[in-house]
Design a protein around this motif. Structure first.
Motif, PDB file in Angstrom:
ATOM      1  N   TRP A 210       1.466  14.006  -6.609  1.00 18.94           N
ATOM      2  CA  TRP A 210       0.857  13.535  -5.276  1.00 18.94           C
ATOM      3  C   TRP A 210      -0.315  14.989  -5.065  1.00 18.94           C
ATOM      4  O   TRP A 210      -1.407  14.761  -4.769  1.00 18.94           O
ATOM      5  N   GLY A 211       0.179  15.891  -5.596  1.00 12.84           N
ATOM      6  CA  GLY A 211      -0.600  17.055  -5.161  1.00 12.84           C
ATOM      7  C   GLY A 211      -1.818  17.217  -6.061  1.00 12.84           C
ATOM      8  O   GLY A 211      -3.075  17.418  -5.774  1.00 12.84           O
ATOM      9  N   ARG A 212      -1.554  16.683  -7.297  1.00 15.60           N
ATOM     10  CA  ARG A 212      -2.639  16.722  -8.262  1.00 15.60           C
ATOM     11  C   ARG A 212      -3.745  15.772  -7.876  1.00 15.60           C
ATOM     12  O   ARG A 212      -4.950  15.767  -8.035  1.00 15.60           O
ATOM     13  N   ALA A 213      -3.282  14.281  -7.243  1.00  9.93           N
ATOM     14  CA  ALA A 213      -4.154  13.412  -6.879  1.00  9.93           C
ATOM     15  C   ALA A 213      -4.874  13.970  -5.638  1.00  9.93           C
ATOM     16  O   ALA A 213      -6.142  13.674  -5.375  1.00  9.93           O
ATOM     17  N   LEU A 214      -4.249  14.518  -4.597  1.00  6.34           N
ATOM     18  CA  LEU A 214      -4.920  15.303  -3.557  1.00  6.34           C
ATOM     19  C   LEU A 214      -6.017  16.073  -3.757  1.00  6.34           C
ATOM     20  O   LEU A 214      -6.977  15.854  -3.092  1.00  6.34           O
ATOM     21  N   PHE A 215      -5.705  16.959  -4.764  1.00  3.38           N
ATOM     22  CA  PHE A 215      -6.764  18.049  -4.968  1.00  3.38           C
ATOM     23  C   PHE A 215      -7.842  17.681  -5.880  1.00  3.38           C
ATOM     24  O   PHE A 215      -8.903  18.162  -6.147  1.00  3.38           O
ATOM     25  N   LEU A 216      -7.657  16.271  -6.628  1.00  2.00           N
ATOM     26  CA  LEU A 216      -8.839  15.949  -7.112  1.00  2.00           C
ATOM     27  C   LEU A 216      -9.880  15.431  -6.477  1.00  2.00           C
ATOM     28  O   LEU A 216     -11.012  15.739  -6.792  1.00  2.00           O
ATOM     29  N   SER A 217      -9.551  14.825  -5.306  1.00  2.00           N
ATOM     30  CA  SER A 217     -10.692  14.485  -4.230  1.00  2.00           C
ATOM     31  C   SER A 217     -12.001  13.918  -4.785  1.00  2.00           C
ATOM     32  O   SER A 217     -11.883  12.944  -5.494  1.00  2.00           O
ATOM     33  N   ARG A 223     -10.018   8.066 -10.665  1.00  2.00           N
ATOM     34  CA  ARG A 223      -9.180   8.718 -11.075  1.00  2.00           C
ATOM     35  C   ARG A 223      -8.061   9.133  -9.963  1.00  2.00           C
ATOM     36  O   ARG A 223      -6.807   9.004 -10.132  1.00  2.00           O
ATOM     37  N   GLN A 224      -8.479   9.620  -8.796  1.00  2.00           N
ATOM     38  CA  GLN A 224      -7.589  10.045  -7.700  1.00  2.00           C
ATOM     39  C   GLN A 224      -6.965   8.709  -7.212  1.00  2.00           C
ATOM     40  O   GLN A 224      -5.711   8.737  -7.099  1.00  2.00           O
ATOM     41  N   TYR A 225      -7.543   7.763  -7.043  1.00  2.00           N
ATOM     42  CA  TYR A 225      -6.915   6.306  -6.563  1.00  2.00           C
ATOM     43  C   TYR A 225      -5.921   6.097  -7.693  1.00  2.00           C
ATOM     44  O   TYR A 225      -4.674   5.712  -7.245  1.00  2.00           O
ATOM     45  N   ASP A 226      -6.245   6.212  -8.967  1.00  2.00           N
ATOM     46  CA  ASP A 226      -5.193   5.744  -9.910  1.00  2.00           C
ATOM     47  C   ASP A 226      -3.803   6.467  -9.749  1.00  2.00           C
ATOM     48  O   ASP A 226      -2.829   6.177  -9.820  1.00  2.00           O
ATOM     49  N   LEU A 227      -4.143   7.844  -9.793  1.00  2.00           N
ATOM     50  CA  LEU A 227      -2.949   8.720  -9.564  1.00  2.00           C
ATOM     51  C   LEU A 227      -2.124   8.650  -8.571  1.00  2.00           C
ATOM     52  O   LEU A 227      -0.903   8.602  -8.558  1.00  2.00           O
ATOM     53  N   ALA A 228      -2.711   8.329  -7.371  1.00  2.00           N
ATOM     54  CA  ALA A 228      -2.028   8.223  -6.152  1.00  2.00           C
ATOM     55  C   ALA A 228      -1.339   6.917  -6.203  1.00  2.00           C
ATOM     56  O   ALA A 228      -0.154   6.923  -5.399  1.00  2.00           O
ATOM     57  N   VAL A 229      -2.024   5.960  -6.673  1.00  2.00           N
ATOM     58  CA  VAL A 229      -1.085   4.582  -6.606  1.00  2.00           C
ATOM     59  C   VAL A 229       0.176   4.837  -7.678  1.00  2.00           C
ATOM     60  O   VAL A 229       1.073   4.185  -7.519  1.00  2.00           O
ATOM     61  N   ALA A 250      -4.565   7.345  -1.532  1.00  2.00           N
ATOM     62  CA  ALA A 250      -5.102   6.067  -2.155  1.00  2.00           C
ATOM     63  C   ALA A 250      -5.887   5.304  -1.108  1.00  2.00           C
ATOM     64  O   ALA A 250      -6.980   4.905  -1.426  1.00  2.00           O
ATOM     65  N   ALA A 251      -5.289   5.272   0.043  1.00  2.00           N
ATOM     66  CA  ALA A 251      -6.455   4.788   1.108  1.00  2.00           C
ATOM     67  C   ALA A 251      -7.608   5.187   1.363  1.00  2.00           C
ATOM     68  O   ALA A 251      -8.801   4.577   1.378  1.00  2.00           O
TER      69      ALA A 251
END
Length: 405
Positions: A210-217, A223-229, A250-251
């Motif tokens: 989740w931290g990886r997805a968050l910091f991708l911004s 890609r951020q959306y896919d990681l978060a989902v 993701a939202a």
């Protein structure tokens, strides 16, 4: 009126000319009108949505970060200290992998954990207690990370030291993201992943992802959306907070891409998770998520602004219990609420009051917030009644935004 170092438009114009593109070409690729782009470039219209910023960046083939003006923090001793502290933290993140032992001996682990717990409590406090400015926070955090690395290399202390180390890395990424330090949020996410790999625990693996997805911004929303989902779908159910935060991430990613229906779907999923928790704001994991009903409501306001709902954000804001969450999250809420209210003349005073409230809660955070700066820049170019005009000019001055003509 031209606003020195404030509006994104100047940077867009510079990059467009560097690319040898005319306004019509950039506007067409970004899906906006040429007249709108022209007004942005002249500083007559602020950029108020991530979607617009990121589409213009894509049209110019640059990162969105390239469009946001650099903020000169070195205007006083506090700014100098912030740069010095971030350099120290950057050396620590880049110089030591998890499992390597820094040169300096570590302090006793109970002492380190107690200090980290007090640090997290101060950052998460919703009241008068605060962790200090960014320089103070980093000056506290850097030696804690060093001590936790030392402890994590000890087989007897390893399991106890690693989870707090992961949360400390997350805070490092969060601060560097707010200060817009290139590369450091991603480096912090990489260190979180290394800790999770050492723990070999699905709960902490999900937190690190989740931290990886968050910091991708904004660098890659798809890609951020896919990681978060993926985190929302796969995180262990016994720690529902991670699933909830992943749905919120993701939202926001969906909203930043202009997909309101998808954003609403993930908001609803996050709200359902939050309703199953005992409190409005969960204390787990220490210091980094603050997931719950309050955080979900704050994200709903932010996403409403992204989707262009304007002053209708007041409907969603009425359900936010700001007293149950940290001052930093409160400030983020007031910035977004203010942005929404500023879109209509009849609610402009309320929007201005919200920005002032945000600044009172977390001045350094507001000063470095791109959207707060754009909101203030936009206000400077409008007719604001005398009393509010004085407040606005003083706010702009404190944020380092100065009219030049």
């Amino acid at each position: 009126m031209d606003i020195e170092r404030a509006h994104i438009g100047r940077r867009i114009r510079e990059l467009r000319k560097w690319r040898r593109m005319d306004q019509q070409a950039v506007a067409g690729l970004a899906g906006i009108s040429t007249s709108y782009l022209s007004r942005i470039e002249r500083g007559e219209r602020p950029v108020t949505k991530r979607l617009v910023l990121e589409r213009i960046a894509a049209a110019l083939r640059v990162s969105p970060a390239e469009l946001t003006p650099e903020i000169d923090l070195v205007t006083d001793d506090a700014g100098t200290e912030t740069h010095s502290a971030m350099a120290t933290l950057g050396d620590l993140l880049g110089g030591w992998w998890v499992g390597e032992v820094p040169d300096a001996p570590g302090r006793p682990l109970p002492q380190v954990l107690d200090e980290l717990a007090r640090f997290h409590a101060a950052r998460n406090s919703g009241g008068a207690q605060a962790a200090g400015d960014y320089a103070t926070q980093v000056a506290t955090l850097a030696p804690l990370i060093r001590d936790l690395l030392v402890a994590a290399a000890d087989p007897q202390l390893r399991r106890e030291a690693l989870p707090p180390l992961l949360t400390a890395y997350h805070v490092a990424g969060s601060i560097s993201a707010r200060l817009r330090i290139p590369g450091m949020p991603s480096l912090a996410a990489d260190r979180m992943w290394q800790v999770a790999a050492e723990l070999d625990d699905p709960v902490w693996h999900a937190v690190s992802q989740w931290g990886r997805a968050l910091f991708l911004s904004g660098t890659n929303r798809a890609r951020q959306y896919d990681l978060a989902v993926a985190v929302a779908d796969q995180a262990p159910a016994d720690r529902a907070e991670t699933r909830g935060m992943a749905n919120l991430t993701a939202a926001l990613a969906a909203a930043a891409r202009g997909d309101g229906d998808l954003a609403e779907t993930h908001l609803a999923e996050a709200a359902a998770v939050a309703e199953r928790l005992d409190s409005d704001t969960s204390p787990w994991p220490s210091g980094i998520m603050q997931f719950g009903r309050t955080n979900t409501a704050i994200h709903r306001v932010a996403i409403s602004v992204e989707l262009g709902h304007g002053a209708r954000v007041a409907e969603y804001a009425s359900s936010v219990r700001t007293d149950t969450i940290s001052r930093g999250r409160q400030a983020a809420f007031w910035v977004d609420y203010g942005r929404g209210m500023l879109t209509e003349r009849r609610t402009r005073d309320e929007g201005m009051a919200a920005l002032l409230r945000a600044e009172q809660l977390a001045p350094q955070q507001v000063r470095t917030n791109v959207w707060a700066r754009e909101a203030v820049t936009g206000l400077l170019g409008t007719g604001v009644r005398a009393a509010r005009g004085r407040e606005l000019r003083f706010l702009a001055w404190r944020m380092g935004i100065a009219p030049t003509g």
